[in-house]
Motif scaffolding. Structure first.
Motif, short mmCIF file in Angstrom:
data_model
loop_
_atom_site.label_atom_id
_atom_site.label_comp_id
_atom_site.label_asym_id
_atom_site.label_seq_id
_atom_site.Cartn_x
_atom_site.Cartn_y
_atom_site.Cartn_z
N SER A 76 12.59 10.43 -2.47
CA SER A 76 11.78 10.83 -3.61
C SER A 76 12.28 12.15 -4.17
CB SER A 76 10.30 10.94 -3.22
OG SER A 76 10.11 11.98 -2.28
N ILE A 77 11.97 12.40 -5.42
CA ILE A 77 12.29 13.67 -6.06
C ILE A 77 11.03 14.22 -6.71
CG2 ILE A 77 14.71 13.07 -6.50
CD1 ILE A 77 13.91 12.58 -9.47
N ALA A 78 11.04 15.50 -7.03
CA ALA A 78 9.89 16.12 -7.68
C ALA A 78 10.01 16.04 -9.19
CB ALA A 78 9.78 17.58 -7.24
N VAL A 79 8.87 15.88 -9.83
CA VAL A 79 8.76 16.12 -11.27
C VAL A 79 7.59 17.07 -11.47
CG1 VAL A 79 9.75 13.91 -11.98
CG2 VAL A 79 7.27 14.10 -11.69
N ARG A 80 7.70 17.90 -12.48
CA ARG A 80 6.59 18.76 -12.86
C ARG A 80 6.08 18.27 -14.21
NH1 ARG A 80 7.74 24.77 -11.96
NH2 ARG A 80 7.23 24.04 -9.85
N ILE A 81 4.81 17.94 -14.25
CA ILE A 81 4.22 17.39 -15.47
C ILE A 81 3.47 18.51 -16.18
CG2 ILE A 81 2.63 15.67 -16.40
CD1 ILE A 81 3.34 14.12 -13.68
N HIS A 82 3.92 18.84 -17.37
CA HIS A 82 3.33 19.90 -18.19
C HIS A 82 2.48 19.23 -19.26
CE1 HIS A 82 6.56 22.87 -16.83
NE2 HIS A 82 7.14 21.71 -16.58
N LYS A 83 1.18 19.52 -19.30
CA LYS A 83 0.28 18.88 -20.26
C LYS A 83 -0.51 19.92 -21.03
CE LYS A 83 -0.84 14.64 -17.65
NZ LYS A 83 -1.97 13.79 -17.20
N GLN A 89 -7.59 12.84 -27.64
CA GLN A 89 -8.17 11.66 -27.00
C GLN A 89 -7.30 10.42 -27.14
OE1 GLN A 89 -12.22 11.26 -28.47
NE2 GLN A 89 -12.98 12.34 -26.66
N ASP A 90 -6.52 10.39 -28.21
CA ASP A 90 -5.68 9.20 -28.42
C ASP A 90 -4.30 9.33 -27.79
OD1 ASP A 90 -4.82 11.13 -30.21
OD2 ASP A 90 -4.47 9.72 -31.86
N GLY A 91 -4.14 10.28 -26.88
CA GLY A 91 -2.90 10.39 -26.12
C GLY A 91 -1.86 11.29 -26.77
N CYS A 92 -0.78 11.49 -26.04
CA CYS A 92 0.26 12.46 -26.40
C CYS A 92 1.64 11.81 -26.44
CB CYS A 92 0.32 13.57 -25.36
SG CYS A 92 -1.22 14.43 -25.02
N PRO A 93 2.56 12.41 -27.20
CA PRO A 93 3.97 12.05 -27.01
C PRO A 93 4.45 12.58 -25.66
CG PRO A 93 3.80 13.93 -28.48
CD PRO A 93 2.39 13.48 -28.20
N ILE A 94 5.50 11.98 -25.13
CA ILE A 94 6.07 12.42 -23.85
C ILE A 94 7.56 12.72 -24.02
CG2 ILE A 94 6.61 11.75 -21.47
CD1 ILE A 94 4.02 10.26 -21.29
N PHE A 95 7.99 13.79 -23.36
CA PHE A 95 9.39 14.24 -23.40
C PHE A 95 9.86 14.38 -21.95
CE2 PHE A 95 12.12 18.19 -24.86
CZ PHE A 95 13.28 17.49 -24.58
N VAL A 96 10.86 13.58 -21.55
CA VAL A 96 11.46 13.69 -20.23
C VAL A 96 12.62 14.68 -20.33
CG1 VAL A 96 12.66 12.46 -18.39
CG2 VAL A 96 10.78 11.35 -19.61
N VAL A 97 12.56 15.76 -19.53
CA VAL A 97 13.46 16.91 -19.67
C VAL A 97 14.35 17.05 -18.44
CG1 VAL A 97 13.56 19.42 -19.96
CG2 VAL A 97 11.77 18.10 -21.12
N TYR A 98 15.66 17.21 -18.70
CA TYR A 98 16.64 17.45 -17.64
C TYR A 98 17.25 18.84 -17.82
CZ TYR A 98 16.51 12.30 -17.76
OH TYR A 98 16.13 10.98 -17.80
N HIS A 99 17.11 19.68 -16.81
CA HIS A 99 17.65 21.04 -16.90
C HIS A 99 19.18 21.03 -16.83
CE1 HIS A 99 18.79 21.36 -12.65
NE2 HIS A 99 17.65 20.78 -12.34
N PHE A 118 6.67 22.36 -25.67
CA PHE A 118 6.34 20.98 -26.05
C PHE A 118 4.84 20.73 -25.91
CE2 PHE A 118 6.41 16.27 -25.51
CZ PHE A 118 6.94 15.96 -26.76
N THR A 119 4.20 21.33 -24.89
CA THR A 119 2.74 21.16 -24.77
C THR A 119 2.02 21.81 -25.95
OG1 THR A 119 2.29 23.18 -23.46
CG2 THR A 119 2.91 21.20 -22.24
N GLU A 120 2.60 22.87 -26.49
CA GLU A 120 1.98 23.52 -27.67
C GLU A 120 2.04 22.64 -28.90
OE1 GLU A 120 3.91 27.31 -27.98
OE2 GLU A 120 3.11 28.01 -26.06
N LEU A 121 2.94 21.64 -28.88
CA LEU A 121 3.01 20.66 -29.97
C LEU A 121 2.12 19.45 -29.68
CD1 LEU A 121 6.88 20.67 -30.63
CD2 LEU A 121 5.10 21.95 -31.85
N GLY A 122 1.33 19.54 -28.61
CA GLY A 122 0.45 18.43 -28.26
C GLY A 122 1.10 17.39 -27.38
N GLY A 123 2.23 17.74 -26.76
CA GLY A 123 2.97 16.76 -25.98
C GLY A 123 2.88 17.00 -24.48
#
Length: 337
Positions: A76-83, A89-99, A118-123
């Motif tokens: 397994s690997i770690a992911v950090r989910i930033h929200k 209420q109708d959900g957010c866009p999602i951005f998968v980020v690779y450093h 990206f969270t400041e843009l509602g994602g």
């Protein structure tokens, strides 16, 4: 249209950076004798400094959670989910980020700032802690990157995502390399929800041996910028030695895929004083002119690879951070079309 003269002119050092280097020459670098764990710690401290230099205005508007996700080899690997703290209420866009980090350096801390923006843009940003070389050489880091993208797709709604608002993927430098590759893999597997945007900042995407014939006269930056600050040819060689990629594999470069059609709109950031400059320009032209893919490009003449992490307070770095937000907004706008 690209010309040899135009490409070469982009390497003329930015006058503000020139003055900074006269006062405080750039000396940090990686070589064959570098203590890798120690250098990783230096890079981590630098990234934390960058994050601290760009605080959120007012009350913290995001929440962050670390999770372990399964990958193909049974580990397994770690992911950090930033929200956003208060997501729509109708959900957010999602951005998968690779450093970034040459497949050798970097961690979940590396792109904290981009993910929070990206969270400041509602994602929602899914920040991927792929395993690193030399402990985990090619193709493990790329496999981890793609497995994290597929995991995100499979858990999109559970994460709070709304695919109609956007599904972005990409990264910086080595992470940009993964961005160029996983968009092809995802397209070829016809997975859903569809990707709606790719974010490619200073990507490593076209090794010298895979440059198309028609672009060889424009592939000048590897030689021109081989002694540039931050990333030079010696460091590239060391990263390659540790990563040990198979030059015949399409997990190494997007140039080994048969087609580049059907890829999502793509945002590029390209530095003029970067050995990787011209491969990004060439890849952008292949997407736009050869395949009709929408692109947006920000160019930083006279500035080296990853400059914003080293001279955080300079005006050119402030502009770069503004461009990151602009680029993500543009990709989200394309997602609505």
């Amino acid at each position: 249209m690209m010309t040899p003269e135009g490409q070469l002119a982009l390497a003329k050092i930015n006058p503000v950076l020139d003055e900074i280097l006269k006062q405080s020459p750039y000396v940090e670098g990686l070589n064959a004798n570098t203590d890798l764990p120690k250098f990783r710690a230096v890079v981590l401290a630098r990234k934390r400094e960058l994050t601290a230099a760009n605080p959120s205005a007012g009350e913290v508007s995001y929440v962050e959670e670390d999770r372990q996700i399964p990958v193909r080899d049974g580990s397994s690997i770690a992911v950090r989910i930033h929200k956003p703290k208060s997501p729509p209420q109708d959900g957010c866009p999602i951005f998968v980020v690779y450093h970034g980090g040459g497949f050798v350096l970097g961690s979940l801390e590396t792109e904290t700032l981009l993910c929070r923006k990206f969270t400041e843009l509602g994602g929602i940003a899914v920040n991927v802690d792929y395993r690193l070389a030399p402990e985990h050489p090619f193709p493990t880091p790329c496999h981890d990157a793609y497995d994290a993208l597929k995991w995100t797709a499979a858990h999109f709604e559970e994460l709070g995502g709304n695919p109609k608002k956007g599904f972005l993927v990409g990264g910086i430098s080595a992470g940009g390399n993964f961005g160029t590759i996983v968009t092809h893999l995802y397209r070829d597997e016809k997975l859903s929800p569809p990707l709606t945007g790719a974010y490619l900042s200073i990507p490593a995407c076209i090794p010298p041996e895979t440059v198309p014939e028609k672009y060889k006269s424009l592939y000048l930056s590897r030689e021109q910028n081989k002694e540039a600050p931050i990333l030079n040819q010696g460091m590239i060689d060391l990263f390659e030695k540790h990563y040990s990629p198979d030059p015949t594999s399409n997990l190494r470069t997007p140039m080994l895929f048969e087609s580049h059609a059907g890829l999502p709109p793509t945002y590029f950031q390209i530095c003029g004083l970067d050995p990787l400059r011209d491969e990004a320009f060439i890849y952008e032209e292949i997407l736009r002119e050869g395949n009709g893919i929408k692109t947006l490009v920000d160019v930083y003449p006279g500035l080296p690879h990853g400059f914003w992490s080293w001279w955080t307070a300079a005006d050119f770095s402030v502009k770069f951070q503004e461009d990151c937000v602009k680029g993500m907004k543009w990709l989200l706008d394309q997602s609505k079309k």
